[in-house]
Design a protein around this motif. Structure first.
Motif: not given
Length: 355
Positions: A19-26, A166-169, A344-350
């Motif tokens: 998730l940190s990877r996906a967040l830090r792209a945005r 979905g589940d980030v785990m 993770a991608e969906r969470i970062a987008a949201a």
């Protein structure tokens, strides 16, 4: 947009890896480590081996009861959030760290996002259930791993800001499975793949009272096949402090070990005949890797695994545990209960869209 992510225990470190990877792209993410898990095997090692960014802030809460830890976290989060001035605080799961982050954000008027929102065991005596319910009802962004979680929130009147992501785990499981498979795993412990059990126990309900510890020892001594038990520091302390450690150390088929890192744990899990656990996260990890699970609880938030026949609830009952272990036929197919590995991608987008 600036997001402060608050983490503090093993499952949260694992979720933070993808998730940190996906967040830090945005967005601009600031990572805060509460120190709820203070043993290096349960904290620093996960940052090192999973590539989670080193924390920007460490609260170093350390030892203490959940109430003491909560008080210290709140005291240290208030000036930190005031200085960082984030657009959102992001919390994970159902720990004391989750509750502290949620309360601090709410009191300071900072929007709150909750990863793994909507889970319910419907047992309000569980600290985890208390924490997740409070976090959900304080959140403006609720990031649910399953359809069941969305339905749970709707029954409580929570519909705004709810996303099924979905589940980030599962993301983490897929990300790290190849590295885990390359570890020596059971061979390093002299265990034969597919012919041993992996045991984990750490929840307060299983360790905090004399009666609970007696039940735990009775269950573990009833296991009559090879089993490895990486013992959580808290569990070991309770067993030693009450004079029960020796009763397990002398068990002929139970191997007690120190805590292990995520990759080594996953290697042990992937090759186990079955998992015996009281952990919510381990129930899912067993499902991801197609390993039968026996859960030492009477309820679970991961109801899909039970309904599908992949997970068996036994409570702390030796007879029920033995019966479950004797009949562990796994269904041939595992439905995609927890998404497609792109949570993770969906969470970062949201999160980015919520700015």
């Amino acid at each position: 947009m600036k997001v402060v992510s608050v983490v503090g225990n093993r499952p949260q470190f694992v979720k933070a890896a993808p998730l940190s990877r996906a967040l830090r792209a945005r967005v601009d993410e600031v990572l805060v480590h509460s120190g709820q898990h203070y043993d290096p095997e349960l904290a620093d090692l996960f940052f090192d081996e999973l590539g989670v960014p080193r924390p920007d802030h460490a609260l170093e809460v350390g030892h203490g009861t959940p109430v003491t830890q909560l008080a210290v976290m709140l005291q240290r989060l208030e000036p930190l959030l005031a200085a960082e001035r984030p657009d959102m605080v992001l919390v994970y799961g159902d720990t004391t760290t989750t509750l502290a982050g949620a309360l601090a954000a709410a009191k300071l008027g900072v929007p709150l996002g909750h990863v793994e929102a909507g889970l319910r065991s419907f047992d309000r005596s569980m600290p985890e259930e208390q924490n997740r319910v409070v976090a959900d009802h304080l959140s403006s962004l609720l990031l649910c791993p399953t359809d069941t979680a969305v339905e749970n929130l709707a029954r409580e009147g929570v519909v705004a800001g709810v996303h099924q992501v979905g589940d980030v785990m599962l993301d983490a499981s897929r990300m790290f499975a190849p590295a885990a498979a390359a570890r020596p795993g059971p061979a390093a412990l002299g265990l034969e793949p597919g012919r041993y059990l992996l045991v984990t126990v750490h929840r307060a309900a299983a360790t905090d009272t004399e009666a609970a510890l007696d039940a735990l020892v009775e269950v573990l001594r009833a296991i009559d096949e090879p089993a490895v038990f990486p013992v959580h520091p808290r569990t070991r302390h309770r067993l030693e402090a009450t004079g029960r450690w020796d009763a397990l150390a002398g068990h002929p088929t139970l191997r007690l070990s120190p805590p292990v890192g995520y990759l080594d744990f996953t290697a042990l899990l992937m090759s186990a005949r079955a998992v015996v656990t009281d952990s919510g996260g381990v129930q899912k990890e067993a499902y991801f890797h197609g390993v039968p699970c026996v859960t030492l609880r009477d309820t679970t938030e991961w109801v899909e695994t039970v309904e599908g026949g992949f997970n068996h609830l036994t409570g702390m009952d030796p007879a029920r545990v033995r019966a479950a272990l004797a009949d562990l036929a796994m269904p041939a197919e595992r439905p995609p209960y927890y998404g497609d590995g792109r949570a993770a991608e969906r969470i970062a987008a949201a999160v980015a869209a919520a700015a």
